[in-house]
Design a protein around this motif. Structure first.
Motif, PDB file in Angstrom:
ATOM      1  N   LEU A  42       0.826  -1.213   0.000  1.00 24.23           N
ATOM      2  CA  LEU A  42       0.000   0.000   0.000  1.00 24.23           C
ATOM      3  C   LEU A  42       0.859   1.263   0.000  1.00 24.23           C
ATOM      4  CD1 LEU A  42      -2.859  -0.983   2.488  1.00 24.23           C
ATOM      5  CD2 LEU A  42      -3.045  -0.676   0.006  1.00 24.23           C
ATOM      6  N   LEU A  43       1.919   1.252   0.776  1.00 22.52           N
ATOM      7  CA  LEU A  43       2.809   2.409   0.798  1.00 22.52           C
ATOM      8  C   LEU A  43       3.488   2.605  -0.561  1.00 22.52           C
ATOM      9  CD1 LEU A  43       4.392   1.920   4.325  1.00 22.52           C
ATOM     10  CD2 LEU A  43       2.893   3.796   3.619  1.00 22.52           C
ATOM     11  N   GLY A  44       3.894   1.510  -1.168  1.00 15.80           N
ATOM     12  CA  GLY A  44       4.482   1.610  -2.504  1.00 15.80           C
ATOM     13  C   GLY A  44       3.490   2.132  -3.523  1.00 15.80           C
ATOM     14  N   ALA A  45       2.237   1.659  -3.431  1.00 17.56           N
ATOM     15  CA  ALA A  45       1.201   2.137  -4.349  1.00 17.56           C
ATOM     16  C   ALA A  45       0.926   3.617  -4.135  1.00 17.56           C
ATOM     17  CB  ALA A  45      -0.078   1.323  -4.136  1.00 17.56           C
ATOM     18  N   GLY A  46       0.992   4.073  -2.868  1.00 19.06           N
ATOM     19  CA  GLY A  46       0.789   5.489  -2.589  1.00 19.06           C
ATOM     20  C   GLY A  46       1.877   6.349  -3.211  1.00 19.06           C
ATOM     21  N   THR A  47       3.105   5.866  -3.174  1.00 20.78           N
ATOM     22  CA  THR A  47       4.209   6.596  -3.796  1.00 20.78           C
ATOM     23  C   THR A  47       4.020   6.689  -5.302  1.00 20.78           C
ATOM     24  OG1 THR A  47       5.782   5.984  -2.076  1.00 20.78           O
ATOM     25  CG2 THR A  47       6.696   6.574  -4.218  1.00 20.78           C
ATOM     26  N   LEU A  48       3.674   5.576  -5.932  1.00 18.86           N
ATOM     27  CA  LEU A  48       3.451   5.590  -7.375  1.00 18.86           C
ATOM     28  C   LEU A  48       2.267   6.476  -7.744  1.00 18.86           C
ATOM     29  CD1 LEU A  48       4.063   1.831  -8.243  1.00 18.86           C
ATOM     30  CD2 LEU A  48       5.540   3.773  -8.762  1.00 18.86           C
ATOM     31  N   ALA A  49       1.233   6.478  -6.911  1.00 17.82           N
ATOM     32  CA  ALA A  49       0.076   7.335  -7.174  1.00 17.82           C
ATOM     33  C   ALA A  49       0.452   8.808  -7.070  1.00 17.82           C
ATOM     34  CB  ALA A  49      -1.049   7.007  -6.188  1.00 17.82           C
ATOM     35  N   ALA A  50       1.326   9.152  -6.121  1.00 24.21           N
ATOM     36  CA  ALA A  50       1.764  10.543  -5.981  1.00 24.21           C
ATOM     37  C   ALA A  50       2.469  11.017  -7.244  1.00 24.21           C
ATOM     38  CB  ALA A  50       2.684  10.685  -4.771  1.00 24.21           C
ATOM     39  N   PHE A  51       3.247  10.133  -7.858  1.00 27.39           N
ATOM     40  CA  PHE A  51       3.905  10.479  -9.119  1.00 27.39           C
ATOM     41  C   PHE A  51       2.912  10.471 -10.283  1.00 27.39           C
ATOM     42  CE2 PHE A  51       7.856   9.341  -6.925  1.00 27.39           C
ATOM     43  CZ  PHE A  51       8.722  10.288  -7.432  1.00 27.39           C
ATOM     44  N   GLY A  52       2.108   9.422 -10.366  1.00 26.58           N
ATOM     45  CA  GLY A  52       1.291   9.203 -11.559  1.00 26.58           C
ATOM     46  C   GLY A  52       0.069  10.081 -11.675  1.00 26.58           C
ATOM     47  N   LEU A  53      -0.574  10.423 -10.549  1.00 27.37           N
ATOM     48  CA  LEU A  53      -1.833  11.166 -10.611  1.00 27.37           C
ATOM     49  C   LEU A  53      -1.634  12.666 -10.698  1.00 27.37           C
ATOM     50  CD1 LEU A  53      -4.020   9.207  -8.037  1.00 27.37           C
ATOM     51  CD2 LEU A  53      -3.997   9.021 -10.526  1.00 27.37           C
TER      52      LEU A  53
END
Length: 377
Positions: A42-53
């Motif tokens: 979940l933390l990794g997905a949050g990091t990727l979402a911060a970049f991607g969104l």
């Protein structure tokens, strides 16, 4: 696209390693390992979402996600760095002092988390408070009547999801208090469109000194042409492969030149592209020239064209050291004053930050350059 794929690959590998060392090597039961895997994922997905969104949503919509995702990324990087450094002593000591093969990994994991959290917390406080850095630069062709001419340098403000109008307003107030002769904004002012961030950037209109701007690479992710049209409406002159005569009223002048960012030509913005020849075409070789160029690597071209001083940003001084030293694969220096041939190069660490609101070993700066007439040897 290549950059985004590289980010995804790094984030995934980082979190696989963290799971291996912080969860699998520490947790004693299957349930704990499963729970740990979910948290890390979940933390990794949050990091990727911060970049991607960020490209799809506004700064207001991504503010919380940016804080959580980016801060976790820095914490994860420092924790992983400590864990990686500990790999050798772990291998040497594991069987000698830890027959259960569980106690030592827990001690190392705990130490890594403490070091990572402490370093990240320190970096947050550093990023929030730009230093006022004063430097004097002697120029061979500088007219004695211009001795003491001061330039406030602002670079890499990165107005966006985290840095907003209050941050920039404080920077402008501090610059105004110094009563400089000129303000140079050398790129990466924004991370977003004029419609979204124009109200925040408009505080630049309260600068009391003449202000000049050149594009950075992040302007080309944010609608560079629109920003080049907007900034003059608030009193900021945009220099695009051109130069202007600058000086004090009634006195001698020098050439202030500015070029588009190095990445402009491949950005898709019609008519954009760095062109130092156009900026310097027809100039009087006896006159000093100060060049605004976002990326320090342009200094090689500047030196070949006998530029007296190039002012750049882009590097953030590394921002998060020692990880930031990777910047030296593409740029000649991280920060400070250096010389290439007869050309002085000053690279500011920049005012803000990109991504994580963290600065470690590279404090942000508002730079005040005082230009001096060099004394004959």
């Amino acid at each position: 696209m290549t950059f985004l794929l590289a980010v995804v690959a790094v984030v995934v590998l980082l979190h696989v390693y963290l799971y291996w060392r912080l969860v699998h090597g520490v947790a004693g039961g299957r349930k704990w390992r499963l729970a740990g895997a979910v948290v890390v994922a979940l933390l990794g997905a949050g990091t990727l979402a911060a970049f991607g969104l960020r490209a799809a949503l506004s700064a207001d919509q991504t503010r919380t996600l940016s804080w959580v995702g980016y801060l976790w990324l820095v914490l994860a990087l420092y924790v992983a760095t400590v864990l990686a450094v500990a790999e050798v002593p772990r291998a040497v000591l594991r069987r000698r002092v830890d027959p259960s093969r569980r106690r030592l990994p827990r001690v190392i994991a705990g130490a890594a988390v403490l070091v990572g959290a402490g370093t990240t917390g320190y970096g947050i406080t550093q990023a929030a408070s730009p230093q006022l850095v004063r430097r004097e630069i002697p120029l061979d062709r500088w007219h004695p009547a211009l001795d003491g001419f001061t330039i406030a340098v602002l670079s890499d403000v990165h107005i966006g999801a985290i840095n907003g109008r209050p941050f920039l307003a404080d920077v402008v107030d501090r610059v105004n208090a110094e009563r400089t002769d000129l303000v140079a904004i050398v790129g990466d002012l924004v991370d977003g469109s004029v419609d979204e961030l124009g109200p925040a950037a408009s505080v630049l209109g309260t600068l009391r000194s003449p202000a000049y701007f050149v594009t950075g690479n992040h302007e080309y992710f944010s609608g560079a042409e629109q920003w080049c049209e907007f900034l003059p409406t608030i009193g900021v002159r945009v220099l695009r492969n051109e130069r202007v005569a600058v000086g004090r009223p009634g006195g001698p002048t020098f050439d202030l030149a500015g070029i588009d960012d190095r990445t402009a030509a491949r950005s898709g913005e019609p008519g954009h592209g760095a062109n130092l020849d156009a900026a310097l075409a027809g100039r009087d070789q006896s006159r000093p020239v100060v060049l605004l160029a976002h990326q320090p690597v342009m200094v090689d071209q500047a030196a070949r064209r006998d530029v007296d001083l190039q002012i750049s940003g882009h590097t953030h001084g590394g921002q998060i050291l020692p990880l930031g030293y990777v910047v030296l694969l593409d740029q000649p220096v991280l920060a400070g004053l250096t010389r290439v041939g007869r050309t002085w190069l000053y690279v500011t660490r920049g005012v803000g930050f990109w991504g994580p609101p963290v600065r470690v070993g590279a404090p942000p700066e508002i730079t005040l350059l005082t230009l001096r007439a060099a004394r004959p040897a």
